[in-house]
Design a protein around this motif. Sequence first.
Motif, PDB file in Angstrom:
ATOM      1  N   LEU A  19       0.809  -1.176   0.102  1.00 21.59           N
ATOM      2  CA  LEU A  19       0.157   0.027   0.100  1.00 21.59           C
ATOM      3  C   LEU A  19       0.825   1.301  -0.066  1.00 21.59           C
ATOM      4  O   LEU A  19       0.599   2.132  -0.595  1.00 21.59           O
ATOM      5  CB  LEU A  19      -0.916   0.009   1.198  1.00 21.59           C
ATOM      6  CG  LEU A  19      -1.901   1.338   1.446  1.00 21.59           C
ATOM      7  CD1 LEU A  19      -2.736   1.512   0.403  1.00 21.59           C
ATOM      8  CD2 LEU A  19      -2.332   1.432   2.665  1.00 21.59           C
ATOM      9  N   ARG A  20       1.866   1.314   0.873  1.00 21.54           N
ATOM     10  CA  ARG A  20       2.678   2.346   0.892  1.00 21.54           C
ATOM     11  C   ARG A  20       3.344   2.907  -0.415  1.00 21.54           C
ATOM     12  O   ARG A  20       3.671   3.913  -0.817  1.00 21.54           O
ATOM     13  CB  ARG A  20       3.540   2.363   2.107  1.00 21.54           C
ATOM     14  CG  ARG A  20       3.165   2.243   3.436  1.00 21.54           C
ATOM     15  CD  ARG A  20       4.046   2.065   4.474  1.00 21.54           C
ATOM     16  NE  ARG A  20       3.446   1.886   5.636  1.00 21.54           N
ATOM     17  CZ  ARG A  20       3.731   1.421   6.794  1.00 21.54           C
ATOM     18  NH1 ARG A  20       4.923   0.847   6.899  1.00 21.54           N
ATOM     19  NH2 ARG A  20       3.173   1.698   8.166  1.00 21.54           N
ATOM     20  N   LEU A  23       0.919   4.059  -2.821  1.00 19.89           N
ATOM     21  CA  LEU A  23       0.608   5.446  -2.709  1.00 19.89           C
ATOM     22  C   LEU A  23       1.535   6.554  -3.206  1.00 19.89           C
ATOM     23  O   LEU A  23       1.428   7.671  -3.377  1.00 19.89           O
ATOM     24  CB  LEU A  23       0.324   5.834  -1.138  1.00 19.89           C
ATOM     25  CG  LEU A  23      -1.105   5.085  -0.699  1.00 19.89           C
ATOM     26  CD1 LEU A  23      -0.999   5.320   0.913  1.00 19.89           C
ATOM     27  CD2 LEU A  23      -2.193   5.610  -1.084  1.00 19.89           C
ATOM     28  N   ALA A  40      -3.535  10.153  -5.088  1.00 19.10           N
ATOM     29  CA  ALA A  40      -4.173   8.857  -5.323  1.00 19.10           C
ATOM     30  C   ALA A  40      -5.377   8.779  -5.090  1.00 19.10           C
ATOM     31  O   ALA A  40      -5.915   9.573  -3.929  1.00 19.10           O
ATOM     32  CB  ALA A  40      -3.194   7.738  -4.616  1.00 19.10           C
ATOM     33  N   ILE A  42      -8.461   6.503  -3.293  1.00 23.15           N
ATOM     34  CA  ILE A  42      -8.522   5.187  -2.702  1.00 23.15           C
ATOM     35  C   ILE A  42      -9.922   4.533  -2.430  1.00 23.15           C
ATOM     36  O   ILE A  42     -10.800   5.580  -2.222  1.00 23.15           O
ATOM     37  CB  ILE A  42      -8.000   5.156  -1.212  1.00 23.15           C
ATOM     38  CG1 ILE A  42      -6.569   5.503  -1.295  1.00 23.15           C
ATOM     39  CG2 ILE A  42      -8.160   3.979  -0.508  1.00 23.15           C
ATOM     40  CD1 ILE A  42      -5.774   5.880  -0.067  1.00 23.15           C
ATOM     41  N   VAL A  60      -5.783   1.353  -5.055  1.00 27.90           N
ATOM     42  CA  VAL A  60      -5.218   2.751  -5.158  1.00 27.90           C
ATOM     43  C   VAL A  60      -5.101   3.122  -6.788  1.00 27.90           C
ATOM     44  O   VAL A  60      -4.422   2.507  -7.343  1.00 27.90           O
ATOM     45  CB  VAL A  60      -3.818   2.802  -4.446  1.00 27.90           C
ATOM     46  CG1 VAL A  60      -3.030   4.063  -4.661  1.00 27.90           C
ATOM     47  CG2 VAL A  60      -3.717   2.338  -3.151  1.00 27.90           C
ATOM     48  N   HIS A  62      -3.995   5.920  -9.601  1.00 27.55           N
ATOM     49  CA  HIS A  62      -3.485   7.190  -9.832  1.00 27.55           C
ATOM     50  C   HIS A  62      -4.082   7.441 -11.234  1.00 27.55           C
ATOM     51  O   HIS A  62      -5.055   6.897 -12.021  1.00 27.55           O
ATOM     52  CB  HIS A  62      -1.983   6.869 -10.023  1.00 27.55           C
ATOM     53  CG  HIS A  62      -1.445   6.718  -8.781  1.00 27.55           C
ATOM     54  ND1 HIS A  62      -0.973   7.828  -7.835  1.00 27.55           N
ATOM     55  CD2 HIS A  62      -0.951   5.569  -8.179  1.00 27.55           C
ATOM     56  CE1 HIS A  62      -0.267   7.173  -6.777  1.00 27.55           C
ATOM     57  NE2 HIS A  62      -0.363   6.015  -7.027  1.00 27.55           N
ATOM     58  N   VAL A  83      -5.019   2.221   5.902  1.00 32.65           N
ATOM     59  CA  VAL A  83      -5.736   2.933   4.941  1.00 32.65           C
ATOM     60  C   VAL A  83      -6.426   4.195   5.851  1.00 32.65           C
ATOM     61  O   VAL A  83      -6.616   5.260   5.428  1.00 32.65           O
ATOM     62  CB  VAL A  83      -6.902   1.852   4.249  1.00 32.65           C
ATOM     63  CG1 VAL A  83      -7.972   2.851   3.789  1.00 32.65           C
ATOM     64  CG2 VAL A  83      -6.048   1.300   3.056  1.00 32.65           C
ATOM     65  N   HIS A  86      -4.079   6.836   6.456  1.00 32.45           N
ATOM     66  CA  HIS A  86      -3.863   7.715   5.476  1.00 32.45           C
ATOM     67  C   HIS A  86      -5.110   8.494   5.088  1.00 32.45           C
ATOM     68  O   HIS A  86      -4.588   9.679   4.758  1.00 32.45           O
ATOM     69  CB  HIS A  86      -3.511   6.579   4.190  1.00 32.45           C
ATOM     70  CG  HIS A  86      -3.372   7.529   2.821  1.00 32.45           C
ATOM     71  ND1 HIS A  86      -2.371   8.037   2.540  1.00 32.45           N
ATOM     72  CD2 HIS A  86      -4.247   7.730   1.901  1.00 32.45           C
ATOM     73  CE1 HIS A  86      -2.545   8.879   1.495  1.00 32.45           C
ATOM     74  NE2 HIS A  86      -3.689   8.433   1.093  1.00 32.45           N
ATOM     75  N   GLU A  90      -4.811  12.473   5.014  1.00 32.92           N
ATOM     76  CA  GLU A  90      -5.474  13.274   3.746  1.00 32.92           C
ATOM     77  C   GLU A  90      -6.620  14.235   4.174  1.00 32.92           C
ATOM     78  O   GLU A  90      -6.559  15.184   3.888  1.00 32.92           O
ATOM     79  CB  GLU A  90      -5.861  12.367   2.877  1.00 32.92           C
ATOM     80  CG  GLU A  90      -6.005  13.104   1.593  1.00 32.92           C
ATOM     81  CD  GLU A  90      -6.392  11.908   0.516  1.00 32.92           C
ATOM     82  OE1 GLU A  90      -7.507  11.430   0.242  1.00 32.92           O
ATOM     83  OE2 GLU A  90      -5.343  11.480  -0.188  1.00 32.92           O
TER      84      GLU A  90
END
Length: 103
Positions: A19-20, A23, A40, A42, A60, A62, A83, A86, A90
Amino acid sequence: MGAHKVVYLPSFLDSVDALRHALLSEGRFNGNSKRGTGPAKISCDSMVAQNGLKYFCVQVTHADISYRIHAYGDEADRLYGEVQKHMQLEKKENSGSNGQRAD
């Protein structure tokens, strides 16, 4: 028949590590070296099977590529937690900026 592009992804320690990387990748795993594709997006899904096994999936996306990460059991809990962290970060960044960027 269209040609399929083979994409080799790096090895990850676990789903949280994947995941990291997703992202931070901005689509670079598909051979795209372009940067600045924007933040990104999600989306996620979770369930508990009849046998009690937990499942969590996060996608994820982009501008030009999507990554889907699946996790089961205790790892599903860890991925879900990451998640959530994050998304809270955000949300905090977006609410604190009042629509203005500090460059």
